[in-house]
Design an enzyme around this catalytic site. Structure first.
Site, PDB file in Angstrom:
ATOM      1  N   ASN A   1      85.548  45.170 136.108  1.00 47.69           N
ATOM      2  CA  ASN A   1      85.291  46.639 135.941  1.00 47.69           C
ATOM      3  C   ASN A   1      86.377  47.122 136.765  1.00 47.69           C
ATOM      4  O   ASN A   1      86.558  47.439 137.844  1.00 47.69           O
ATOM      5  CB  ASN A   1      83.863  47.086 136.631  1.00 47.69           C
ATOM      6  CG  ASN A   1      83.734  48.360 136.696  1.00 47.69           C
ATOM      7  OD1 ASN A   1      84.409  49.180 135.783  1.00 47.69           O
ATOM      8  ND2 ASN A   1      82.646  48.875 137.199  1.00 47.69           N
TER       9      ASN A   1
ATOM     10  N   LYS B   1      87.225  50.249 136.570  1.00 46.60           N
ATOM     11  CA  LYS B   1      86.541  51.666 136.812  1.00 46.60           C
ATOM     12  C   LYS B   1      87.888  52.701 136.536  1.00 46.60           C
ATOM     13  O   LYS B   1      88.346  52.666 135.209  1.00 46.60           O
ATOM     14  CB  LYS B   1      86.453  51.588 138.453  1.00 46.60           C
ATOM     15  CG  LYS B   1      85.482  50.600 138.735  1.00 46.60           C
ATOM     16  CD  LYS B   1      84.962  51.057 140.296  1.00 46.60           C
ATOM     17  CE  LYS B   1      84.115  49.734 140.387  1.00 46.60           C
ATOM     18  NZ  LYS B   1      83.344  49.816 141.872  1.00 46.60           N
TER      19      LYS B   1
ATOM     20  N   HIS C   1      75.772  51.968 135.810  1.00 47.00           N
ATOM     21  CA  HIS C   1      76.330  51.590 136.870  1.00 47.00           C
ATOM     22  C   HIS C   1      76.309  52.307 138.052  1.00 47.00           C
ATOM     23  O   HIS C   1      75.820  53.750 137.931  1.00 47.00           O
ATOM     24  CB  HIS C   1      77.854  51.507 136.589  1.00 47.00           C
ATOM     25  CG  HIS C   1      78.716  51.087 137.774  1.00 47.00           C
ATOM     26  ND1 HIS C   1      79.066  51.482 138.796  1.00 47.00           N
ATOM     27  CD2 HIS C   1      79.193  49.826 137.965  1.00 47.00           C
ATOM     28  CE1 HIS C   1      79.756  50.963 139.650  1.00 47.00           C
ATOM     29  NE2 HIS C   1      79.859  49.671 139.213  1.00 47.00           N
TER      30      HIS C   1
ATOM     31  N   GLU D   1      77.747  54.146 140.337  1.00 41.86           N
ATOM     32  CA  GLU D   1      78.583  55.096 140.502  1.00 41.86           C
ATOM     33  C   GLU D   1      78.082  56.194 139.496  1.00 41.86           C
ATOM     34  O   GLU D   1      78.155  57.490 139.839  1.00 41.86           O
ATOM     35  CB  GLU D   1      80.037  54.835 140.233  1.00 41.86           C
ATOM     36  CG  GLU D   1      80.742  54.153 141.372  1.00 41.86           C
ATOM     37  CD  GLU D   1      81.638  53.017 141.411  1.00 41.86           C
ATOM     38  OE1 GLU D   1      82.529  52.871 140.316  1.00 41.86           O
ATOM     39  OE2 GLU D   1      81.768  52.139 142.320  1.00 41.86           O
TER      40      GLU D   1
ATOM     41  N   GLU E   1      73.850  44.803 141.343  1.00 45.78           N
ATOM     42  CA  GLU E   1      75.016  45.380 142.125  1.00 45.78           C
ATOM     43  C   GLU E   1      74.091  46.246 143.441  1.00 45.78           C
ATOM     44  O   GLU E   1      73.980  47.427 143.246  1.00 45.78           O
ATOM     45  CB  GLU E   1      75.598  46.201 141.734  1.00 45.78           C
ATOM     46  CG  GLU E   1      76.563  45.718 140.496  1.00 45.78           C
ATOM     47  CD  GLU E   1      77.950  46.146 140.214  1.00 45.78           C
ATOM     48  OE1 GLU E   1      78.773  45.698 140.249  1.00 45.78           O
ATOM     49  OE2 GLU E   1      77.856  47.522 139.922  1.00 45.78           O
TER      50      GLU E   1
ATOM     51  N   GLY F   1      82.518  48.014 147.167  1.00 46.96           N
ATOM     52  CA  GLY F   1      83.464  48.614 147.525  1.00 46.96           C
ATOM     53  C   GLY F   1      83.482  48.522 149.005  1.00 46.96           C
ATOM     54  O   GLY F   1      84.361  49.463 149.878  1.00 46.96           O
TER      55      GLY F   1
ATOM     56  N   SER G   1      81.812  43.439 146.000  1.00 48.33           N
ATOM     57  CA  SER G   1      82.736  43.151 147.111  1.00 48.33           C
ATOM     58  C   SER G   1      82.822  41.509 146.564  1.00 48.33           C
ATOM     59  O   SER G   1      83.048  40.635 147.625  1.00 48.33           O
ATOM     60  CB  SER G   1      82.292  43.422 148.635  1.00 48.33           C
ATOM     61  OG  SER G   1      82.114  44.641 148.934  1.00 48.33           O
TER      62      SER G   1
HETATM   63  P1  13P Z   1      83.610  46.003 144.171  1.00 46.70           P
HETATM   64  O1  13P Z   1      83.775  44.666 143.662  1.00 46.70           O
HETATM   65  O2  13P Z   1      85.042  46.883 144.425  1.00 46.70           O
HETATM   66  O3  13P Z   1      82.736  46.087 145.397  1.00 46.70           O
HETATM   67  O4  13P Z   1      83.003  47.008 142.998  1.00 46.70           O
HETATM   68  C1  13P Z   1      81.817  46.270 142.188  1.00 46.70           C
HETATM   69  C2  13P Z   1      81.518  47.089 141.259  1.00 46.70           C
HETATM   70  O5  13P Z   1      80.975  48.206 141.381  1.00 46.70           O
HETATM   71  C3  13P Z   1      81.799  46.463 139.823  1.00 46.70           C
HETATM   72  O6  13P Z   1      80.994  47.075 138.774  1.00 46.70           O
END
Ligand code: 13P
Length: 260
Positions: free
Chosen positions: A10, A12, A100, A102, A172, A178, A214
């Site tokens: 991803n 982002k 997701h 976010e 997740e 993150g 992560s």
């Molecule tokens: P990270 O791997 O940066 O923690 O992000 C995970 C994520 O949100 C994948 O969709």
């Protein structure tokens, strides 16, 4: 279920068309990617909308596939700023993230909406990759199992079981995204097992389950060897070629070990 191993990156809001095109070319040309795909592994990248067309073009012929990071729940209409699953299908996207964390955090996406997005994606011929997971507070209060079970039930109720039959789950935990912090291996296995059981017993479906939060080259091998983990959804490490390819290599080993 038949074993699958799926690695999704991803990207982002991190890569514009030029950088995304280069990243896609590098990944598609790498030996690690080729070996993984040849062994039957599945490799998916999720660029920002604007970068999707160039990435589709760059991975053509490689068996890598391209996913979007979200889609609207309607096929078209007066929804300024939105993108529909029908449009994604037109430009060669074969799957899309929905729900997701976010989007849940910043756009107040709800399980009802996530279910409607998944239904719209499936109707457009785009595979939904449905994200689940608890917040830090819910984790702290010991509510992970309840939260995830409720997410599964509501999303499937709204989407309809036929829309999710070909979907993927991505677990997740929000507090692991993150942060560099992950649940223990026992916790990951136990939540994945719960997701599998809930999907089977309450809804009669069995979907691959990715873990996200992560994931990096150092922890991927252990996470991907867990029996109910069918792959990873990788954020930060997915735009760093060496880190991502190291995860792909670990995925290949874990996949081979499953088959032996
Ligand atoms: P990270 O791997 O940066 O923690 O992000 C995970 C994520 O949100 C994948 O969709």
């Amino acid at each position: 279920m038949q074993q699958r191993m799926i690695i999704a990156g991803n990207w982002k809001m991190n890569v514009g068309p030029e950088q995304a095109g280069e990243l896609a070319l590098t990944l598609a040309a790498s030996d690690a990617t080729k070996a993984f795909l040849q062994a039957g592994g599945e490799l998916v990248v999720c660029p920002p909308y604007l970068s999707i067309p160039i990435v589709v073009q760059r991975v053509r012929g490689s068996n890598m596939t391209v996913a979007a990071q979200n889609c609207h729940w309607e096929p078209n209409g007066a929804y300024t700023g939105e993108i529909s699953a029908t449009m994604l299908h037109t430009v060669g996207c074969t799957s899309t993230l929905v729900g997701h964390s976010e989007q849940r955090r910043d756009q107040r996406d709800t399980d009802q909406r996530v279910g409607a997005r998944a239904r719209a994606a499936a109707r457009a011929g785009v595979q939904p990759i449905i994200c689940l997971g608890e917040t830090a507070d819910e984790y702290g209060a010991g509510l992970t199992a309840d939260v995830v079970a409720a997410q599964i039930d509501t999303i499937i109720e709204v989407a309809g079981v036929d829309s999710v039959r070909g979907a993927l789950w991505a677990y997740e935990p929000r507090w692991a995204i993150g942060t560099g912090v992950t649940p223990t291996l026992e916790e990951i296995q136990s939540v994945h097992h719960l997701i599998r059981q809930r999907s089977r017993t309450n809804h009669g479906i069995d979907l691959p389950i990715l873990y996200g939060g992560s994931v990096n080259g150092d922890n991927a091998a252990e996470i991907l060897s867990l029996s109910d983990v069918n792959g990873a959804l990788v954020g930060g490490a997915s735009i760093q070629v060496a880190h991502f390819l190291s995860i792909v290599e670990h995925a290949l080993h874990a996949f081979r070990a499953q088959g032996s």
